[in-house]
Design an enzyme around this catalytic site. Structure first.
Site, PDB file in Angstrom:
ATOM      1  CD  GLU A 255      22.259  46.230  40.138  1.00 60.73           C
ATOM      2  OE1 GLU A 255      22.548  45.476  39.177  1.00 60.73           O
ATOM      3  OE2 GLU A 255      21.666  45.835  41.152  1.00 60.73           O
TER       4      GLU A 255
ATOM      5  CB  CYS B 117      20.025  39.388  42.141  1.00 59.77           C
ATOM      6  SG  CYS B 117      20.521  38.770  43.759  1.00 59.77           S
TER       7      CYS B 117
ATOM      8  CG  HIS C 272      23.548  42.896  42.351  1.00 63.92           C
ATOM      9  ND1 HIS C 272      22.225  43.256  42.386  1.00 63.92           N
ATOM     10  CD2 HIS C 272      23.680  41.889  43.232  1.00 63.92           C
ATOM     11  CE1 HIS C 272      21.587  42.507  43.262  1.00 63.92           C
ATOM     12  NE2 HIS C 272      22.453  41.666  43.794  1.00 63.92           N
TER      13      HIS C 272
END
Lengths: 257, 215
Positions: B195, B82, B193
């Site tokens: 994650e 990001c 992202h």
């Protein structure tokens, strides 16, 4: 091809238990938010929203533990709303593993709080939740106002203007609930959803009133919502998130399958 | 021996990325650190970030961790995420112009407010938020076991525009085809992202903890 419209199951959590989930049939602990979150994740939910409806502040720590547990095993975005009143509340939820927080009443009483929160943590994690009710009468130009206290207290604030102001103050997203439709299963207030979605730059999540899968598709197609949120149709195991996505795809909506 | 160090320079919450890496890393140790020695002793480094670029750059400079990113990027696998991707370019137009680390030649630009969806003609919202497709431009070990055009979770209003086409490892359609992944040698940096991107994201992180830095 492009950005998918999102389906977001919402879990109302009271003192660590999902309160609308009591009729879940096929999992052992019907009201355990972690198990329910796991199940929605498996079904393909695009995000999860937890609404902490706990009234007493000493129970709020329970929500932090729920978020910690869910974030340790469910790797999709998590939003937590309910009781977010100050910067410390936001930090606590983000540290527990939430990706976004929903600010509702605190924004109405202190709009500057939204500015502070966005400056501090970034707009990407600030969702402003708006509870709106239609105040115009039949035949009049449609108008909606902001209500607090679960739809009981009027504020006199115009919903569209409020959404635009929250957008300017740094909200990264608007969670829009129709208090007229909430709990009715009659579908979203599509006119409200569309009016707000077209008035702001940020994504709008439609909420309140979903009773069947077509309602979700209508929220996107007619309401111009970027995401749709529902609680009871998923909790009562009437439909899976997968079925909801299939219906949206059948209607020509881009979804993540 | 620390396998993966996540650089903590005070920008946002690193809980999610640490948890997701722990989930896929097996016995390898994951640390969140602001200590330069500890970071530079790690085999792999993750450079995350959320929020505004000016705060990001000023925190990096204040802590001296900007140099640590540059040193790590010289000789071991580095994953930018990001804002940690955007900071690798020369500069960003965010906050009326901010100089960045300059590891990749190019700029970071704001999405146009006048973009429309191809089919419906609806105005595209900013931030670009949600699950979008990532279209790899070439084979790379980081894409192992990830189906082409998989969806990942994005949330951002600025995007990278690298000068050199060979730095682009994937693109994503949102009004325009923007660069969603840049890569060169041992550096791989993503706008989305991982994650928060469920199976595809965890697979990418798993590929990272097994990556030797060769492309």
């Amino acid at each position: 091809m492009g950005l998918a419209k999102r389906i977001i199951p919402c879990l109302d959590v009271d003192a660590g238990r999902v309160v609308k989930g009591v009729q879940f049939v096929d999992i052992r602990d019907a009201g355990d938010p972690v198990e329910i979150a796991r199940r929605y994740d498996k079904e393909g939910a695009d995000e999860l929203t937890f609404l902490d409806i706990t009234a007493s502040s000493d129970q709020r720590d329970t929500m932090v533990h729920v978020v910690e547990k869910v974030a340790g095993e469910v790797f999709i975005p998590l939003t937590v709303g309910g009781g977010i009143r100050e910067v410390a509340d936001i930090r606590r939820m983000l540290n527990a593993g939430a990706d976004k927080v929903g600010i509702n009443t605190a924004a109405v009483f202190n709009p500057e709080f939204v500015k502070q929160a966005a400056a501090r943590f970034g707009s990407q994690c600030i969702v402003v939740a708006i509870d709106a009710k239609q105040v115009s009468k039949a035949g009049e130009l449609q108008r909606w106002e902001i209500f607090t206290h679960g739809g009981r207290k009027p504020t006199g604030i115009d919903a569209i203007e409020w959404a635009q102001r929250m957008n300017q103050y740094g909200a990264g997203e608007i969670l829009l609930t129709s208090m007229d439709r909430d709990g009715t299963r009659d579908g979203f207030d599509l006119a409200l959803t569309r009016a707000v979605s077209e008035a702001v730059d940020v994504p709008v999540i439609a909420s309140g009133g979903v009773g069947n899968l077509q309602h979700l598709a209508d929220g996107v197609i007619e309401g111009k919502a970027d995401a749709v949120l529902a609680a009871s149709i998923f909790h009562f195991a009437e439909y899976t998130v997968g079925q909801a996505k299939q219906r949206m795809a059948d209607c020509g909506i881009e979804v993540r399958l | 021996m620390t396998s993966v160090a996540i650089i903590d320079y005070g920008m946002g919450n690193l809980h999610s990325i640490a948890k997701a890496l722990e989930h896929v890393s097996g016995k390898q140790r994951i640390v969140v650190s602001s200590d330069r020695e500890q970071i530079l002793s790690a085999e792999r480094v993750v450079f995350p970030g959320v929020g505004a670029i000016r705060d990001c750059m000023s925190e990096l400079q204040k802590t001296g961790l900007d140099e640590v990113v540059i040193r790590a990027a010289a000789d071991r696998p580095v994953l930018g995420v990001c804002l940690g991707m955007q900071a690798l370019l020369d500069s960003s137009e965010e906050n009326t112009g901010t100089d960045c680390l300059g590891l990749f030649s190019g700029k970071v630009l704001h999405f146009s407010k006048d973009m429309h969806e191809a089919g419906s003609g609806d105005r595209l919202k900013i931030p670009h938020m949600g699950w979008n497709q990532v279209l790899p431009t070439y084979q790379h070990p980081m894409w192992k076991d990830i189906p082409a055009n998989s969806r990942f979770y994005f949330v951002h209003s600025y995007y990278t525009a690298p000068d050199n086409a060979e730095d682009v490892a994937a693109t994503t359609p949102y009004g325009i085809e923007f660069t969603s992944v840049i890569a060169r040698d041992n550096i791989f940096a993503v706008q989305f992202h991982p994650e928060k991107s469920q199976h595809a994201g965890l697979q990418l992180l798993s590929n990272f903890v097994g990556w030797n830095g060769e492309s």
